[in-house]
Design a protein around this motif. Structure first.
Motif, short mmCIF file in Angstrom:
data_model
loop_
_atom_site.label_atom_id
_atom_site.label_comp_id
_atom_site.label_asym_id
_atom_site.label_seq_id
_atom_site.Cartn_x
_atom_site.Cartn_y
_atom_site.Cartn_z
N LEU A 187 -5.48 -6.28 9.43
CA LEU A 187 -4.57 -5.51 8.83
C LEU A 187 -3.22 -6.12 8.87
O LEU A 187 -2.30 -6.19 8.20
N ARG A 192 -4.92 6.53 5.97
CA ARG A 192 -5.99 6.27 6.89
C ARG A 192 -7.09 7.36 6.69
O ARG A 192 -6.70 8.53 6.21
N PHE A 209 -0.51 -7.01 5.58
CA PHE A 209 0.73 -6.73 5.45
C PHE A 209 1.75 -7.75 5.82
O PHE A 209 2.99 -7.40 6.11
N GLN A 247 6.05 0.43 4.38
CA GLN A 247 5.10 0.85 3.54
C GLN A 247 4.08 1.62 3.95
O GLN A 247 3.83 1.54 5.18
N LEU A 301 0.86 -1.21 0.03
CA LEU A 301 0.00 0.09 -0.01
C LEU A 301 0.91 1.33 0.02
O LEU A 301 1.60 1.41 1.06
N LEU A 308 0.64 3.73 4.56
CA LEU A 308 -0.91 3.33 4.66
C LEU A 308 -1.75 4.57 4.87
O LEU A 308 -1.30 5.34 5.56
N SER A 322 1.19 5.38 -0.18
CA SER A 322 0.46 6.19 0.27
C SER A 322 1.07 7.61 -0.06
O SER A 322 2.36 7.81 0.60
#
Length: 220
Positions: A172, A205, A176, A201, A10, A203, A12
């Motif tokens: 979660l 939110r 991951f 990585q 992921l 993430l 972001s």
């Protein structure tokens, strides 16, 4: 967040919430090389209890039946005592330190890694605590997603979070690559995975606010 090489990462533009997962050693080295120059920070300001890293663990001792308590006791031994391991059941705004209070002194240190031991709710609590830390430090610059912003570039990889799953769903953790649940493996191996065999990585939110279109009477 960290995830193994075979899982989909992921990525972001929002850096405030991150975590860790198992990966190959060369990925970990690459992530370390891409972090900001360390000369700007005093690397000795905190004790290093996991090799070159300072590792802090937050444990929901009520998760997983008696497993939470066992994990807490094992981490106390592996990480060097209550200075680095915190029982979330003892955190209270009335007299007891909250997670964001604990994290504040560590936020500017790029050699700090976090471990959350619990379910998805525990992960959400620690992620929200990290948000509170950056709100206090960055003020009006918080949530500024401009990649050219100097604060984002300096702190974007700070306070990364790993998962030790103790809940029931552990969605979660599955995503991951930390697995569906914790098994009674060596706690030293867990520490090694977080500090040596992991890569960063990002993430995203989100906060969702639901507002009704019209007022509903109490009898409806």
């Amino acid at each position: 967040l960290l995830s193994p090489p075979r899982s989909s990462a992921l990525i972001s533009s929002s850096w405030q919430s991150m975590s860790l997962s198992s990966a190959m050693m060369f990925q970990s080295q690459k992530a370390i090389q891409e972090e900001e120059p360390e000369k700007e920070f005093d690397q000795t300001r905190h004790k290093r209890n996991a090799g070159e890293w300072t590792m802090l663990a937050f444990v929901n001792s009520k998760s997983g039946g008696q497993m939470g308590k066992q994990v807490y006791e094992k981490l106390l031994e592996s990480l060097g005592g209550a200075e680095f391991v915190f029982d979330l059941s003892q955190c209270s705004p009335n007299g007891g330190k909250m997670p964001h209070d604990i994290l504040m002194p560590y936020a500017l240190d790029p050699k700090v890694r976090l471990l959350a031991c619990g379910g998805d709710g525990t992960m959400g609590w620690i992620e929200s605590s990290i948000d509170l830390v950056w709100k206090r430090i960055l003020g009006d610059n918080y949530n500024n997603n401009n990649d050219n912003d100097s604060n984002n570039n300096i702190y974007k990889n700070h306070l990364p979070l790993a998962i030790l799953p103790l809940g029931t769903g552990n969605d979660l953790s599955r995503t991951f690559g930390w697995g569906p649940k914790y098994s009674s493996r060596s706690m030293n191996q867990v520490v090694s995975n977080v500090t040596l065999h992991s890569s960063l990585q990002h993430l995203d939110r989100w906060r969702c606010v639901i507002v009704p279109d019209q007022k509903i009477d109490n009898d409806q």
